[in-house]
Design a protein around this motif. Sequence first.
Motif, mmCIF file in Angstrom:
data_model
loop_
_atom_site.group_PDB
_atom_site.id
_atom_site.type_symbol
_atom_site.label_atom_id
_atom_site.label_comp_id
_atom_site.label_asym_id
_atom_site.label_seq_id
_atom_site.Cartn_x
_atom_site.Cartn_y
_atom_site.Cartn_z
ATOM 1 N N LEU A 114 0.847 -1.187 0.000
ATOM 2 C CA LEU A 114 0.000 0.000 0.000
ATOM 3 C C LEU A 114 0.882 1.237 0.000
ATOM 4 N N GLU A 115 0.549 2.181 -0.847
ATOM 5 C CA GLU A 115 1.266 3.456 -0.907
ATOM 6 C C GLU A 115 0.268 4.592 -0.759
ATOM 7 N N SER A 116 0.648 5.613 0.004
ATOM 8 C CA SER A 116 -0.241 6.756 0.186
ATOM 9 C C SER A 116 0.587 8.002 0.504
ATOM 10 N N ARG A 117 -0.050 9.134 0.317
ATOM 11 C CA ARG A 117 0.554 10.423 0.677
ATOM 12 C C ARG A 117 -0.488 11.205 1.449
ATOM 13 N N VAL A 118 -0.119 11.658 2.646
ATOM 14 C CA VAL A 118 -1.079 12.327 3.518
ATOM 15 C C VAL A 118 -0.504 13.644 4.020
ATOM 16 N N ARG A 119 -1.407 14.559 4.322
ATOM 17 C CA ARG A 119 -1.021 15.819 4.959
ATOM 18 C C ARG A 119 -1.577 15.818 6.372
ATOM 19 N N LEU A 120 -0.705 15.947 7.356
ATOM 20 C CA LEU A 120 -1.073 15.764 8.753
ATOM 21 C C LEU A 120 -1.761 16.999 9.331
ATOM 22 N N PRO A 121 -2.684 16.793 10.261
ATOM 23 C CA PRO A 121 -3.354 17.919 10.906
ATOM 24 C C PRO A 121 -2.507 18.520 12.021
ATOM 25 N N SER A 122 -2.931 19.671 12.542
ATOM 26 C CA SER A 122 -2.186 20.340 13.611
ATOM 27 C C SER A 122 -2.989 20.490 14.897
ATOM 28 N N GLU A 123 -4.312 20.331 14.840
ATOM 29 C CA GLU A 123 -5.151 20.588 16.009
ATOM 30 C C GLU A 123 -5.058 19.449 17.026
ATOM 31 N N ALA A 126 -6.982 15.735 17.082
ATOM 32 C CA ALA A 126 -7.109 15.085 15.776
ATOM 33 C C ALA A 126 -6.422 13.723 15.810
ATOM 34 N N TRP A 127 -7.043 12.743 15.155
ATOM 35 C CA TRP A 127 -6.525 11.369 15.196
ATOM 36 C C TRP A 127 -6.727 10.734 13.819
ATOM 37 N N PRO A 128 -5.902 11.115 12.845
ATOM 38 C CA PRO A 128 -6.025 10.536 11.513
ATOM 39 C C PRO A 128 -5.390 9.146 11.448
ATOM 40 N N ALA A 129 -5.902 8.329 10.538
ATOM 41 C CA ALA A 129 -5.353 6.979 10.398
ATOM 42 C C ALA A 129 -5.750 6.375 9.057
ATOM 43 N N ILE A 130 -4.899 5.473 8.589
ATOM 44 C CA ILE A 130 -5.221 4.535 7.525
ATOM 45 C C ILE A 130 -4.972 3.153 8.112
ATOM 46 N N TRP A 131 -5.963 2.245 8.022
ATOM 47 C CA TRP A 131 -5.838 0.954 8.685
ATOM 48 C C TRP A 131 -6.684 -0.097 7.992
ATOM 49 N N THR A 132 -6.558 -1.337 8.475
ATOM 50 C CA THR A 132 -7.293 -2.445 7.886
ATOM 51 C C THR A 132 -8.143 -3.121 8.949
ATOM 52 N N ASP A 141 -2.187 -0.974 11.228
ATOM 53 C CA ASP A 141 -2.244 0.481 11.138
ATOM 54 C C ASP A 141 -1.128 0.969 10.218
ATOM 55 N N VAL A 142 -1.504 1.396 9.024
ATOM 56 C CA VAL A 142 -0.525 1.993 8.120
ATOM 57 C C VAL A 142 0.110 3.196 8.803
ATOM 58 N N PHE A 143 -0.723 3.973 9.484
ATOM 59 C CA PHE A 143 -0.215 5.024 10.355
ATOM 60 C C PHE A 143 -1.344 5.511 11.240
ATOM 61 N N GLU A 144 -0.977 6.024 12.403
ATOM 62 C CA GLU A 144 -1.830 6.852 13.247
ATOM 63 C C GLU A 144 -0.996 8.057 13.657
ATOM 64 N N TYR A 145 -1.668 9.172 13.931
ATOM 65 C CA TYR A 145 -0.942 10.400 14.274
ATOM 66 C C TYR A 145 -1.738 11.192 15.296
ATOM 67 N N HIS A 146 -1.008 11.774 16.250
ATOM 68 C CA HIS A 146 -1.604 12.648 17.265
ATOM 69 C C HIS A 146 -0.758 13.914 17.349
ATOM 70 N N PRO A 147 -1.344 15.084 17.108
ATOM 71 C CA PRO A 147 -0.570 16.326 17.056
ATOM 72 C C PRO A 147 0.130 16.719 18.349
ATOM 73 N N ASP A 148 -0.253 16.119 19.511
ATOM 74 C CA ASP A 148 0.494 16.445 20.725
ATOM 75 C C ASP A 148 1.892 15.833 20.703
ATOM 76 N N ASN A 149 2.131 14.881 19.806
ATOM 77 C CA ASN A 149 3.473 14.355 19.524
ATOM 78 C C ASN A 149 3.774 14.665 18.062
ATOM 79 N N PRO A 150 4.146 15.898 17.764
ATOM 80 C CA PRO A 150 4.130 16.369 16.375
ATOM 81 C C PRO A 150 5.073 15.648 15.430
ATOM 82 N N ASP A 151 6.152 15.033 15.941
ATOM 83 C CA ASP A 151 7.117 14.384 15.051
ATOM 84 C C ASP A 151 7.001 12.865 15.054
#
Length: 246
Positions: A114-123, A126-132, A141-151
């Motif tokens: 799987l290949e994807s390109r995403v733009r991460l949120p800043s608020e 926010a809890w964006p994800a791509i998963w199965t 989980d291809v990825f999960e992201y939480h802006p309180d850990n920005p990197d």
Amino acid sequence: MLTQILDRLRRLLGRPTSTHPERDGVSPASARAPVFTADFGSTRQWVAGRSWAYPNGGPINPGDNKLDYLVPDPSYSRTGTFRAVRRPDGKWNTGLLTTEGSEEGFMVRTGDILESRVRLPSELGAWPAIWTWLDGDNEIDVFEYHPDNPDLLELSNHVRGGSRYHRDPAVGHGRWVDLKVEFGSRSVVWWVNGKQVFADRRGVGRRWRAYLIVNLSVCAGRYHPAPEADVSEMAYEVAYLRVIRP
């Protein structure tokens, strides 16, 4: 000797000589046509605002510490921008797309990339994800992201265990990130911005398969901060998503 002969033939045909392209930073699947290219606006490919990964198919999932209230409104997901908007009752209308229950019913399976390109949120929240997902399990989980850990990106294999908190200076609020995951039978492998960052050496097994989910959830505050009081909307973008089957 055989390798030399093969390399000579490849030179004559104008093809790469390496017999191990993955070691040279070239994806073996890069020359193959995708078996699935996401058209988020397609009602044949995707179902909006409903997923059996949520209790009773949704629309809420408070047990997972989510403020989500899934909505089928196409403006929340079908443009490739996944949105969340605060509701008067304290929950958030959120965008989710899944291939589960769709007319095409596409599923990723062992060996797929799987290949994807995403733009991460800043608020915060926010809890964006791509998963199965399939039948209460088969979650990668291809990825999960939480802006309180920005990197930090969270990369997880919930099928056989194994996860990595990947910190990267190229990851941050509003940043575009390239993602690639190979669902190997013996190892799930993640790449971020073209660099391999994690191979779990657990894999998914030979007969694994699962539906795709792309969504933006909202944290309720147990594990990560909930949204700040003056924030009423948030979003993240998915520029493309495709699956290659070597």
